[in-house]
Design a protein around this motif. Sequence first.
Motif, mmCIF file in Angstrom:
data_model
loop_
_atom_site.group_PDB
_atom_site.id
_atom_site.type_symbol
_atom_site.label_atom_id
_atom_site.label_comp_id
_atom_site.label_asym_id
_atom_site.label_seq_id
_atom_site.Cartn_x
_atom_site.Cartn_y
_atom_site.Cartn_z
ATOM 1 N N GLY A 13 87.025 29.556 96.525
ATOM 2 C CA GLY A 13 85.834 29.502 97.371
ATOM 3 C C GLY A 13 84.937 30.702 97.169
ATOM 4 N N MET A 14 85.551 31.876 97.019
ATOM 5 C CA MET A 14 84.782 33.096 96.806
ATOM 6 C C MET A 14 84.011 33.017 95.493
ATOM 7 S SD MET A 14 86.080 37.072 96.611
ATOM 8 C CE MET A 14 87.025 36.875 95.130
ATOM 9 N N VAL A 15 84.665 32.583 94.445
ATOM 10 C CA VAL A 15 84.003 32.498 93.137
ATOM 11 C C VAL A 15 82.855 31.488 93.168
ATOM 12 C CG1 VAL A 15 84.352 31.783 90.741
ATOM 13 C CG2 VAL A 15 86.013 33.288 91.841
ATOM 14 N N ASP A 56 81.202 30.386 95.860
ATOM 15 C CA ASP A 56 80.152 30.856 96.769
ATOM 16 C C ASP A 56 79.324 31.968 96.130
ATOM 17 O OD1 ASP A 56 78.797 30.939 99.268
ATOM 18 O OD2 ASP A 56 79.962 32.708 99.804
ATOM 19 N N ILE A 57 79.990 32.941 95.540
ATOM 20 C CA ILE A 57 79.261 34.045 94.919
ATOM 21 C C ILE A 57 78.477 33.549 93.710
ATOM 22 C CG2 ILE A 57 79.567 36.224 93.660
ATOM 23 C CD1 ILE A 57 81.918 36.759 95.605
ATOM 24 N N GLY A 58 79.081 32.641 92.938
ATOM 25 C CA GLY A 58 78.365 32.057 91.794
ATOM 26 C C GLY A 58 77.121 31.307 92.217
ATOM 27 N N SER A 59 77.209 30.552 93.307
ATOM 28 C CA SER A 59 76.032 29.813 93.766
ATOM 29 C C SER A 59 74.948 30.756 94.274
ATOM 30 C CB SER A 59 76.419 28.815 94.860
ATOM 31 O OG SER A 59 76.800 29.479 96.041
ATOM 32 N N HIS A 60 75.353 31.872 94.895
ATOM 33 C CA HIS A 60 74.351 32.851 95.333
ATOM 34 C C HIS A 60 73.660 33.487 94.136
ATOM 35 C CE1 HIS A 60 74.777 33.212 99.702
ATOM 36 N NE2 HIS A 60 76.034 32.843 99.503
ATOM 37 N N ILE A 61 74.419 33.807 93.108
ATOM 38 C CA ILE A 61 73.832 34.427 91.918
ATOM 39 C C ILE A 61 72.911 33.445 91.197
ATOM 40 C CG2 ILE A 61 74.374 35.351 89.623
ATOM 41 C CD1 ILE A 61 76.866 36.626 90.907
ATOM 42 N N LEU A 62 73.365 32.195 91.063
ATOM 43 C CA LEU A 62 72.546 31.204 90.362
ATOM 44 C C LEU A 62 71.264 30.871 91.118
ATOM 45 C CD1 LEU A 62 75.272 28.766 89.001
ATOM 46 C CD2 LEU A 62 73.896 30.412 87.724
ATOM 47 N N SER A 63 71.321 30.920 92.452
ATOM 48 C CA SER A 63 70.109 30.619 93.215
ATOM 49 C C SER A 63 69.180 31.821 93.306
ATOM 50 C CB SER A 63 70.474 30.148 94.627
ATOM 51 O OG SER A 63 70.999 31.214 95.386
ATOM 52 N N GLY A 64 69.671 32.985 92.917
ATOM 53 C CA GLY A 64 68.834 34.175 92.904
ATOM 54 C C GLY A 64 68.818 34.939 94.217
#
Length: 69
Positions: free
Chosen positions: A23-25, A27-35
């Motif tokens: 979940g952490m990976v 969630d953090i990946g989606s935050h990075i990809l969305s900017g």
Amino acid sequence: MKEITRRSTKIIAPIIVGGGVIGMVVDIGSHILSGSTDHLLMNIAGWLVFIVFIAIIWHTTILHIESSD
């Protein structure tokens, strides 16, 4: 009964921690990809606190079971 609790704790806790890591990976990946990396460090800290909390509960449960022998 202690053996059942010990086995189930040793099986369930790593699954929960693994789910937390996945979940952490994600969630953090989606935050990075969305900017939106404004609160990324707080997000990482929150996930790490969750994982540490589960690990502490797991460890104390195992210790409690072991000490009741």
